[in-house]
Scaffold this motif. Structure first.
Motif, PDB file in Angstrom:
ATOM      1  N   GLU A  18      13.380  17.450 -11.242  1.00 30.83           N
ATOM      2  CA  GLU A  18      14.748  17.865 -10.949  1.00 30.83           C
ATOM      3  C   GLU A  18      15.497  16.757 -10.227  1.00 30.83           C
ATOM      4  N   ALA A  19      16.804  16.936 -10.077  1.00 37.22           N
ATOM      5  CA  ALA A  19      17.615  15.986  -9.307  1.00 37.22           C
ATOM      6  C   ALA A  19      17.183  16.030  -7.843  1.00 37.22           C
ATOM      7  N   GLY A  20      17.462  14.942  -7.123  1.00 37.79           N
ATOM      8  CA  GLY A  20      17.126  14.908  -5.705  1.00 37.79           C
ATOM      9  C   GLY A  20      16.776  13.508  -5.243  1.00 37.79           C
ATOM     10  N   ASP A  21      16.207  13.431  -4.053  1.00 41.78           N
ATOM     11  CA  ASP A  21      15.808  12.160  -3.455  1.00 41.78           C
ATOM     12  C   ASP A  21      14.335  11.908  -3.755  1.00 41.78           C
ATOM     13  N   TYR A  22      14.037  10.681  -4.197  1.00 42.99           N
ATOM     14  CA  TYR A  22      12.674  10.298  -4.552  1.00 42.99           C
ATOM     15  C   TYR A  22      12.283   9.034  -3.808  1.00 42.99           C
ATOM     16  N   VAL A  23      10.978   8.901  -3.572  1.00 49.27           N
ATOM     17  CA  VAL A  23      10.423   7.748  -2.867  1.00 49.27           C
ATOM     18  C   VAL A  23       9.377   7.104  -3.768  1.00 49.27           C
ATOM     19  N   VAL A  24       9.413   5.772  -3.852  1.00 50.62           N
ATOM     20  CA  VAL A  24       8.401   5.006  -4.573  1.00 50.62           C
ATOM     21  C   VAL A  24       7.713   4.106  -3.562  1.00 50.62           C
ATOM     22  N   GLU A  25       6.375   4.215  -3.484  1.00 53.84           N
ATOM     23  CA  GLU A  25       5.589   3.342  -2.617  1.00 53.84           C
ATOM     24  C   GLU A  25       4.564   2.600  -3.471  1.00 53.84           C
ATOM     25  N   GLN A  51      13.903  -2.446  -0.361  1.00 53.71           N
ATOM     26  CA  GLN A  51      13.042  -1.472   0.291  1.00 53.71           C
ATOM     27  C   GLN A  51      13.674  -1.000   1.589  1.00 53.71           C
ATOM     28  N   GLN A  52      13.352   0.235   1.956  1.00 55.81           N
ATOM     29  CA  GLN A  52      13.770   0.794   3.237  1.00 55.81           C
ATOM     30  C   GLN A  52      12.531   1.355   3.915  1.00 55.81           C
ATOM     31  N   GLY A  53      12.095   0.705   4.986  1.00 50.21           N
ATOM     32  CA  GLY A  53      10.917   1.187   5.718  1.00 50.21           C
ATOM     33  C   GLY A  53       9.642   1.158   4.908  1.00 50.21           C
ATOM     34  N   GLY A  54       9.469   0.135   4.067  1.00 53.67           N
ATOM     35  CA  GLY A  54       8.239   0.001   3.288  1.00 53.67           C
ATOM     36  C   GLY A  54       8.204   0.801   1.995  1.00 53.67           C
ATOM     37  N   ALA A  55       9.298   1.478   1.656  1.00 57.66           N
ATOM     38  CA  ALA A  55       9.349   2.271   0.425  1.00 57.66           C
ATOM     39  C   ALA A  55      10.691   2.043  -0.271  1.00 57.66           C
ATOM     40  N   TRP A  56      10.731   2.418  -1.509  1.00 60.27           N
ATOM     41  CA  TRP A  56      11.961   2.348  -2.308  1.00 60.27           C
ATOM     42  C   TRP A  56      12.502   3.762  -2.402  1.00 60.27           C
ATOM     43  N   ARG A  57      13.748   3.978  -2.020  1.00 56.73           N
ATOM     44  CA  ARG A  57      14.344   5.316  -2.012  1.00 56.73           C
ATOM     45  C   ARG A  57      15.443   5.411  -3.069  1.00 56.73           C
ATOM     46  N   TRP A  79      -1.096 -16.759 -11.518  1.00 59.43           N
ATOM     47  CA  TRP A  79      -2.500 -17.132 -11.672  1.00 59.43           C
ATOM     48  C   TRP A  79      -3.459 -15.971 -11.448  1.00 59.43           C
ATOM     49  N   TYR A  80      -3.040 -14.982 -10.698  1.00 58.77           N
ATOM     50  CA  TYR A  80      -3.958 -13.925 -10.285  1.00 58.77           C
ATOM     51  C   TYR A  80      -3.509 -12.575 -10.823  1.00 58.77           C
ATOM     52  N   ASP A  81      -4.478 -11.674 -10.988  1.00 58.21           N
ATOM     53  CA  ASP A  81      -4.168 -10.307 -11.387  1.00 58.21           C
ATOM     54  C   ASP A  81      -3.401  -9.603 -10.283  1.00 58.21           C
ATOM     55  N   GLY A  82      -2.561  -8.676 -10.664  1.00 58.68           N
ATOM     56  CA  GLY A  82      -1.925  -7.784  -9.705  1.00 58.68           C
ATOM     57  C   GLY A  82      -2.564  -6.414  -9.849  1.00 58.68           C
ATOM     58  N   ARG A  83      -3.055  -5.860  -8.761  1.00 60.72           N
ATOM     59  CA  ARG A  83      -3.690  -4.550  -8.796  1.00 60.72           C
ATOM     60  C   ARG A  83      -3.155  -3.703  -7.664  1.00 60.72           C
ATOM     61  N   GLY A  84      -3.059  -2.419  -7.914  1.00 64.68           N
ATOM     62  CA  GLY A  84      -2.598  -1.533  -6.868  1.00 64.68           C
ATOM     63  C   GLY A  84      -2.218  -0.184  -7.432  1.00 64.68           C
ATOM     64  N   THR A  85      -1.554   0.593  -6.618  1.00 61.08           N
ATOM     65  CA  THR A  85      -1.116   1.922  -7.017  1.00 61.08           C
ATOM     66  C   THR A  85       0.395   2.035  -6.827  1.00 61.08           C
ATOM     67  N   ILE A  86       0.965   2.917  -7.630  1.00 62.18           N
ATOM     68  CA  ILE A  86       2.377   3.253  -7.517  1.00 62.18           C
ATOM     69  C   ILE A  86       2.439   4.755  -7.276  1.00 62.18           C
ATOM     70  N   GLU A  87       3.108   5.149  -6.210  1.00 61.54           N
ATOM     71  CA  GLU A  87       3.269   6.563  -5.920  1.00 61.54           C
ATOM     72  C   GLU A  87       4.753   6.913  -5.985  1.00 61.54           C
ATOM     73  N   LEU A  88       5.086   7.891  -6.815  1.00 62.76           N
ATOM     74  CA  LEU A  88       6.447   8.399  -6.938  1.00 62.76           C
ATOM     75  C   LEU A  88       6.408   9.859  -6.549  1.00 62.76           C
ATOM     76  N   ARG A  89       7.234  10.223  -5.567  1.00 58.77           N
ATOM     77  CA  ARG A  89       7.241  11.615  -5.115  1.00 58.77           C
ATOM     78  C   ARG A  89       8.652  12.022  -4.694  1.00 58.77           C
ATOM     79  N   LYS A  90       8.891  13.320  -4.767  1.00 64.38           N
ATOM     80  CA  LYS A  90      10.170  13.888  -4.308  1.00 64.38           C
ATOM     81  C   LYS A  90      10.130  13.939  -2.795  1.00 64.38           C
ATOM     82  N   GLU A  91      11.215  13.549  -2.168  1.00 66.94           N
ATOM     83  CA  GLU A  91      11.265  13.516  -0.703  1.00 66.94           C
ATOM     84  C   GLU A  91      11.655  14.880  -0.165  1.00 66.94           C
TER      85      GLU A  91
END
Length: 91
Positions: A18-25, A51-57, A79-91
């Motif tokens: 749904e519409a609203g505010d979301y955070v990506v970390e 970014q705002q406070g370590g996250a994308w809003r 030169w190097y692989d990029g590895r990690g996680t992406i978290e998308l959640r409704k705020e």
């Protein structure tokens, strides 16, 4: 990923009900993320370039009926692989 800005997209339809505010970390990585957006095909629905406070809003004003994708534009280290996680959640 190359060391120049490159887009990548991930299906986010089930994370954006749904519409609203979301955070990506992001955690881990070997990437420098330049912008984050929610898109519907070629149409940008919400976008942020800093970014705002370590996250994308993001503020999604309206949720279209079709699929939504999370688009990240990022520079790799080249030169190097990029590895990690992406978290998308409704705020």
């Amino acid at each position: 990923m190359r060391p120049e800005p490159s887009p990548m997209e991930i299906d986010a339809s089930d994370k954006v009900p749904e519409a609203g505010d979301y955070v990506v970390e992001t955690k881990g990585w070997g990437l420098h993320i330049r912008s984050v957006a929610l898109v519907d095909g070629d149409k940008v629905l919400a976008q942020v370039a800093r970014q705002q406070g370590g996250a994308w809003r993001l503020k999604l004003a309206a949720r279209p009926a079709g699929p939504i994708r999370l688009r990240l534009v990022a520079n790799g280290q080249g030169w190097y692989d990029g590895r990690g996680t992406i978290e998308l959640r409704k705020e």
